[in-house]
Design a protein around this motif. Structure first.
Motif, short mmCIF file in Angstrom:
data_model
loop_
_atom_site.label_atom_id
_atom_site.label_comp_id
_atom_site.label_asym_id
_atom_site.label_seq_id
_atom_site.Cartn_x
_atom_site.Cartn_y
_atom_site.Cartn_z
N ASN A 73 0.83 -1.20 0.00
CA ASN A 73 0.00 0.00 0.00
C ASN A 73 0.86 1.25 0.00
O ASN A 73 0.38 2.34 -0.24
CB ASN A 73 -0.88 0.04 1.26
CG ASN A 73 -2.16 -0.74 1.03
OD1 ASN A 73 -2.67 -0.72 -0.08
ND2 ASN A 73 -2.64 -1.40 2.06
N HIS A 74 2.14 1.07 0.31
CA HIS A 74 3.05 2.19 0.48
C HIS A 74 3.96 2.29 -0.74
O HIS A 74 4.45 1.29 -1.24
CB HIS A 74 3.89 1.93 1.75
CG HIS A 74 4.58 3.14 2.26
ND1 HIS A 74 5.65 3.70 1.61
CD2 HIS A 74 4.35 3.91 3.36
CE1 HIS A 74 6.05 4.76 2.31
NE2 HIS A 74 5.29 4.91 3.36
N TRP A 75 4.17 3.52 -1.22
CA TRP A 75 4.97 3.72 -2.44
C TRP A 75 6.38 3.17 -2.32
O TRP A 75 6.92 2.60 -3.27
CB TRP A 75 5.02 5.20 -2.81
CG TRP A 75 3.84 5.65 -3.60
CD1 TRP A 75 2.88 6.53 -3.20
CD2 TRP A 75 3.47 5.22 -4.91
NE1 TRP A 75 1.93 6.68 -4.19
CE2 TRP A 75 2.28 5.89 -5.26
CE3 TRP A 75 4.04 4.34 -5.84
CZ2 TRP A 75 1.64 5.71 -6.48
CZ3 TRP A 75 3.40 4.17 -7.06
CH2 TRP A 75 2.22 4.83 -7.37
N ILE A 76 7.00 3.33 -1.14
CA ILE A 76 8.39 2.88 -0.98
C ILE A 76 8.48 1.36 -1.12
O ILE A 76 9.40 0.83 -1.74
CB ILE A 76 8.96 3.32 0.41
CG1 ILE A 76 8.97 4.84 0.52
CG2 ILE A 76 10.36 2.76 0.61
CD1 ILE A 76 10.03 5.56 -0.29
N MET A 77 7.47 0.65 -0.58
CA MET A 77 7.46 -0.81 -0.69
C MET A 77 7.29 -1.24 -2.15
O MET A 77 7.95 -2.16 -2.63
CB MET A 77 6.32 -1.40 0.15
CG MET A 77 6.51 -1.25 1.64
SD MET A 77 7.93 -2.15 2.23
CE MET A 77 7.26 -3.77 2.37
N ALA A 78 6.40 -0.54 -2.84
CA ALA A 78 6.17 -0.86 -4.26
C ALA A 78 7.45 -0.64 -5.06
O ALA A 78 7.84 -1.47 -5.89
CB ALA A 78 5.06 0.03 -4.82
N TRP A 79 8.13 0.46 -4.76
CA TRP A 79 9.40 0.77 -5.45
C TRP A 79 10.45 -0.29 -5.16
O TRP A 79 11.16 -0.75 -6.05
CB TRP A 79 9.86 2.17 -5.01
CG TRP A 79 11.25 2.49 -5.45
CD1 TRP A 79 11.64 2.93 -6.68
CD2 TRP A 79 12.44 2.38 -4.67
NE1 TRP A 79 13.00 3.10 -6.70
CE2 TRP A 79 13.52 2.77 -5.49
CE3 TRP A 79 12.71 1.99 -3.35
CZ2 TRP A 79 14.84 2.79 -5.04
CZ3 TRP A 79 14.02 2.00 -2.90
CH2 TRP A 79 15.07 2.39 -3.74
N ALA A 80 10.52 -0.70 -3.88
CA ALA A 80 11.50 -1.72 -3.48
C ALA A 80 11.25 -3.02 -4.23
O ALA A 80 12.19 -3.67 -4.72
CB ALA A 80 11.43 -1.95 -1.98
N GLY A 81 9.97 -3.39 -4.36
CA GLY A 81 9.62 -4.62 -5.09
C GLY A 81 10.06 -4.55 -6.54
O GLY A 81 10.62 -5.51 -7.09
N LEU A 82 9.84 -3.39 -7.18
CA LEU A 82 10.24 -3.22 -8.58
C LEU A 82 11.75 -3.32 -8.73
O LEU A 82 12.27 -3.90 -9.69
CB LEU A 82 9.75 -1.86 -9.11
CG LEU A 82 8.24 -1.72 -9.31
CD1 LEU A 82 7.87 -0.28 -9.58
CD2 LEU A 82 7.74 -2.60 -10.45
N GLU A 83 12.48 -2.76 -7.76
CA GLU A 83 13.95 -2.80 -7.81
C GLU A 83 14.46 -4.24 -7.66
O GLU A 83 15.37 -4.66 -8.38
CB GLU A 83 14.55 -1.93 -6.70
CG GLU A 83 14.46 -0.45 -6.97
CD GLU A 83 15.25 -0.03 -8.20
OE1 GLU A 83 16.46 -0.30 -8.27
OE2 GLU A 83 14.66 0.58 -9.10
N ILE A 84 13.87 -4.97 -6.72
CA ILE A 84 14.27 -6.38 -6.52
C ILE A 84 14.05 -7.16 -7.82
O ILE A 84 14.89 -7.94 -8.26
CB ILE A 84 13.48 -7.03 -5.35
CG1 ILE A 84 13.89 -6.39 -4.02
CG2 ILE A 84 13.70 -8.54 -5.29
CD1 ILE A 84 13.00 -6.77 -2.85
N ASN A 85 12.89 -6.92 -8.44
CA ASN A 85 12.57 -7.56 -9.72
C ASN A 85 13.63 -7.30 -10.79
O ASN A 85 14.10 -8.20 -11.46
CB ASN A 85 11.24 -7.01 -10.23
CG ASN A 85 10.14 -8.02 -10.08
OD1 ASN A 85 10.37 -9.11 -9.57
ND2 ASN A 85 8.96 -7.68 -10.51
#
Length: 268
Positions: A16-28
């Motif tokens: 739900n949080h932008w930072i978490m979404a960004w972190a997921g995209l970076e890991i990907n």
């Protein structure tokens, strides 16, 4: 790396949080890079570099847009993206991640430089997190920008694909075209976008796995593969026709529903 891919995707689609979404995209992104450059061929290294630069730029833009929104509204919630500038930057970032026109140049090149199995991941799994972000922010995005990008993507995907002899490039342009269909409807009926994506992923998976089995990478080799596996080739023909969206096949369903919905919205 597969575990990291799954982790990154899950993190983005469930956050739900932008930072978490960004972190997921970076890991990907970091997880798929070694998969692209695994063969150590100069073309694969080039593909990995192009992919990394594009995705890093897109992720930075995504973070930038959420920071502007947080600065203005004090909200880090993904669904609360209300600042118009943020919405515009986010649309550009996601378009870059997905490979929508005008940010599409990297995708055919990268797909051409990767093995078929990695190409499959790039065309399906790697598109899922950005589409989820689009889905979650769809009420606040600018429909005009999305529609313009979508029409350009659909048209350009179709036209550029005609000009290719390499199967992976044709599939890349097919992907751009399908993403156009998904983007045009996201403001009006986001569930249709997801339906389109699921069916697209299913058909693309079938196509890539068949090509992997028959070891075909050019149109000229595809013409002679029917002697090796006639039944598989017949199935591939039907899958490709379905991917093209011809009426009695599955691929026609999302296009039909999207056109119907656009007609209701006085768009078509």
């Amino acid at each position: 790396f597969t575990a990291s891919l799954l982790l990154g995707t899950t993190l983005t689609i469930s956050s739900n949080h932008w930072i978490m979404a960004w972190a997921g995209l970076e890991i990907n992104t970091l997880a798929i890079l070694p998969m692209i450059s695994k063969s150590h061929h100069p073309r694969a290294i080039e593909a990995a570099t192009k992919y990394f630069l594009t995705q890093a730029t897109a992720s930075a833009l995504l973070l930038f847009s959420s920071m502007i929104n947080a600065w203005q509204t004090g909200q880090w919630d993904i669904t609360q993206l209300t600042n118009p500038t943020s919405c515009l930057i986010l649309t550009s970032a996601i378009a870059m991640k997905l490979g929508l026109v005008p940010f599409h140049f990297w995708f055919p090149e990268v797909l051409q430089g990767t093995p078929l199995t990695t190409g499959l991941l790039l065309s399906t799994l790697m598109k899922f997190p950005p589409i989820t972000l689009l889905y979650m922010t769809s009420p606040s995005l600018n429909p005009t920008v999305l529609t313009s990008m979508a029409i350009l993507s659909t048209a350009l995907g179709g036209w550029m694909g005609l000009n290719q002899t390499q199967i992976r490039k044709i599939l890349a342009f097919s992907s751009i075209s399908h993403l156009g269909w998904m983007t045009i409807i996201i403001s009006y009926n986001p569930k249709l976008t997801l339906l389109n994506f699921y069916l697209y992923a299913l058909m693309t998976t079938a196509t890539f796995l068949t090509l992997h089995t028959t070891k075909a990478s050019k149109l000229s080799t595809l013409m002679t593969t029917w002697t090796k596996a006639p039944a598989l080739n017949a199935a591939l023909l039907l899958t490709l026709l379905s991917l093209a969206g011809l009426p009695p096949l599955t691929g026609f369903l999302p296009k039909w529903l999207i056109i119907q919905e656009l007609t209701k919205q006085d768009m078509a």
